[in-house]
Design a protein around this motif. Sequence first.
Motif, PDB file in Angstrom:
ATOM      1  N   GLU A 116      -5.285 -34.109 -14.845  1.00 18.53           N
ATOM      2  CA  GLU A 116      -6.078 -33.352 -13.887  1.00 18.53           C
ATOM      3  C   GLU A 116      -7.032 -34.270 -13.114  1.00 18.53           C
ATOM      4  O   GLU A 116      -7.733 -33.819 -12.218  1.00 18.53           O
ATOM      5  CB  GLU A 116      -6.868 -32.255 -14.604  1.00 18.53           C
ATOM      6  N   SER A 117      -7.057 -35.550 -13.456  1.00 21.06           N
ATOM      7  CA  SER A 117      -7.886 -36.519 -12.749  1.00 21.06           C
ATOM      8  C   SER A 117      -7.247 -36.891 -11.415  1.00 21.06           C
ATOM      9  O   SER A 117      -6.094 -36.554 -11.137  1.00 21.06           O
ATOM     10  CB  SER A 117      -8.053 -37.778 -13.599  1.00 21.06           C
ATOM     11  N   THR A 118      -7.998 -37.601 -10.595  1.00 20.58           N
ATOM     12  CA  THR A 118      -7.434 -38.095  -9.330  1.00 20.58           C
ATOM     13  C   THR A 118      -6.199 -38.948  -9.583  1.00 20.58           C
ATOM     14  O   THR A 118      -5.155 -38.770  -8.937  1.00 20.58           O
ATOM     15  CB  THR A 118      -8.493 -38.912  -8.568  1.00 20.58           C
ATOM     16  N   LYS A 119      -6.314 -39.846 -10.529  1.00 20.77           N
ATOM     17  CA  LYS A 119      -5.184 -40.720 -10.876  1.00 20.77           C
ATOM     18  C   LYS A 119      -3.981 -39.906 -11.331  1.00 20.77           C
ATOM     19  O   LYS A 119      -2.857 -40.118 -10.879  1.00 20.77           O
ATOM     20  CB  LYS A 119      -5.625 -41.692 -11.963  1.00 20.77           C
ATOM     21  N   GLN A 130      -3.252 -36.737 -10.786  1.00 16.80           N
ATOM     22  CA  GLN A 130      -2.669 -35.937  -9.711  1.00 16.80           C
ATOM     23  C   GLN A 130      -1.854 -36.791  -8.752  1.00 16.80           C
ATOM     24  O   GLN A 130      -0.793 -36.393  -8.278  1.00 16.80           O
ATOM     25  CB  GLN A 130      -3.785 -35.195  -8.952  1.00 16.80           C
ATOM     26  N   GLU A 131      -2.360 -37.987  -8.458  1.00 15.60           N
ATOM     27  CA  GLU A 131      -1.610 -38.880  -7.572  1.00 15.60           C
ATOM     28  C   GLU A 131      -0.295 -39.299  -8.213  1.00 15.60           C
ATOM     29  O   GLU A 131       0.742 -39.389  -7.531  1.00 15.60           O
ATOM     30  CB  GLU A 131      -2.466 -40.085  -7.211  1.00 15.60           C
ATOM     31  N   ASN A 157      -5.117 -46.191  -4.178  1.00 11.67           N
ATOM     32  CA  ASN A 157      -6.222 -46.202  -5.128  1.00 11.67           C
ATOM     33  C   ASN A 157      -5.878 -47.191  -6.231  1.00 11.67           C
ATOM     34  O   ASN A 157      -4.702 -47.290  -6.627  1.00 11.67           O
ATOM     35  CB  ASN A 157      -6.422 -44.821  -5.762  1.00 11.67           C
ATOM     36  N   GLN A 202     -12.431 -35.156 -15.781  1.00 14.55           N
ATOM     37  CA  GLN A 202     -12.332 -36.463 -15.145  1.00 14.55           C
ATOM     38  C   GLN A 202     -12.129 -36.381 -13.646  1.00 14.55           C
ATOM     39  O   GLN A 202     -11.313 -35.610 -13.157  1.00 14.55           O
ATOM     40  CB  GLN A 202     -11.195 -37.265 -15.788  1.00 14.55           C
ATOM     41  N   SER A 203     -12.893 -37.189 -12.922  1.00 15.62           N
ATOM     42  CA  SER A 203     -12.840 -37.362 -11.463  1.00 15.62           C
ATOM     43  C   SER A 203     -13.545 -36.255 -10.688  1.00 15.62           C
ATOM     44  O   SER A 203     -13.678 -36.359  -9.467  1.00 15.62           O
ATOM     45  CB  SER A 203     -11.396 -37.477 -10.952  1.00 15.62           C
ATOM     46  N   ARG A 204     -13.999 -35.198 -11.355  1.00 22.78           N
ATOM     47  CA  ARG A 204     -14.664 -34.116 -10.645  1.00 22.78           C
ATOM     48  C   ARG A 204     -16.182 -34.317 -10.634  1.00 22.78           C
ATOM     49  O   ARG A 204     -16.716 -35.040 -11.475  1.00 22.78           O
ATOM     50  CB  ARG A 204     -14.286 -32.774 -11.277  1.00 22.78           C
ATOM     51  N   ASP A 213      -2.439 -41.566  -2.565  1.00 21.22           N
ATOM     52  CA  ASP A 213      -2.734 -40.142  -2.414  1.00 21.22           C
ATOM     53  C   ASP A 213      -1.832 -39.507  -1.364  1.00 21.22           C
ATOM     54  O   ASP A 213      -0.930 -40.158  -0.807  1.00 21.22           O
ATOM     55  CB  ASP A 213      -4.219 -39.917  -2.100  1.00 21.22           C
ATOM     56  N   ASP A 214      -2.082 -38.226  -1.073  1.00 21.62           N
ATOM     57  CA  ASP A 214      -1.211 -37.486  -0.145  1.00 21.62           C
ATOM     58  C   ASP A 214      -1.288 -38.013   1.283  1.00 21.62           C
ATOM     59  O   ASP A 214      -0.387 -37.764   2.085  1.00 21.62           O
ATOM     60  CB  ASP A 214      -1.577 -36.000  -0.159  1.00 21.62           C
TER      61      ASP A 214
END
Length: 205
Positions: free
Chosen positions: A71-74, A76-77, A50, A131-133, A44-45
């Motif tokens: 748009e999920s965490t994955k 975006q990373e 992860n 996803q992830s939200r 991540d930032d």
Amino acid sequence: MEEKFTNSYSENIEVPFQLFGEWLALAEKNEPNDPNAMSVATVDDDGMPNVRMLLLKGYSPQGFVFYTNFESTKGQEILNHPKVALCFHWKSLRRQVRVRGNIIRVTEDQADEYYTSRPRKSRIGAWASKQSRPLESRFALEKEVARYAAKYAIGDIPRPDYWSGCVLQPTEIEFWHDRAFRLHDRFVFKRESPTDDWGKVRLYP
């Protein structure tokens, strides 16, 4: 099996994708569940890693392919930090493959082709799941599934713009094979970029 690995690997395998294909084929015969399962590591930032399990959907000398909601965490990373690592572990074979490299996206046509090959309910799920939200309840998810199932009750289900595929173009692939007394076989293939030739070296276990 072990002797074949030692001889063919150290003497004849120059391109690691050939060996990976041999190992995956063995896994498909021996692993009871999801022989194409792999852990996918991103960052991540804040530089925190992860990792999660995904399914490999294809491979070639161009790289290893998987699909995700961007748009999920994955997702975006990956978009923000496209350096990614994979790990395949086949317990029944006592073998492991680790991969590192950079991500590029598949073409729109490739994403469309794979998306349309998925079960209809999985395509609906790609629309219904944010996803992830945060999710208030299971019922809220089921309500979204029902809404999109009604919306796309007839005809094709279009692929969401945020849903596509990744190709990990490897610059490092390590093969690990369990041996007695933890004196394992380890070989690593490396190259500076996806267009360079591979070098290989045996590692201490």
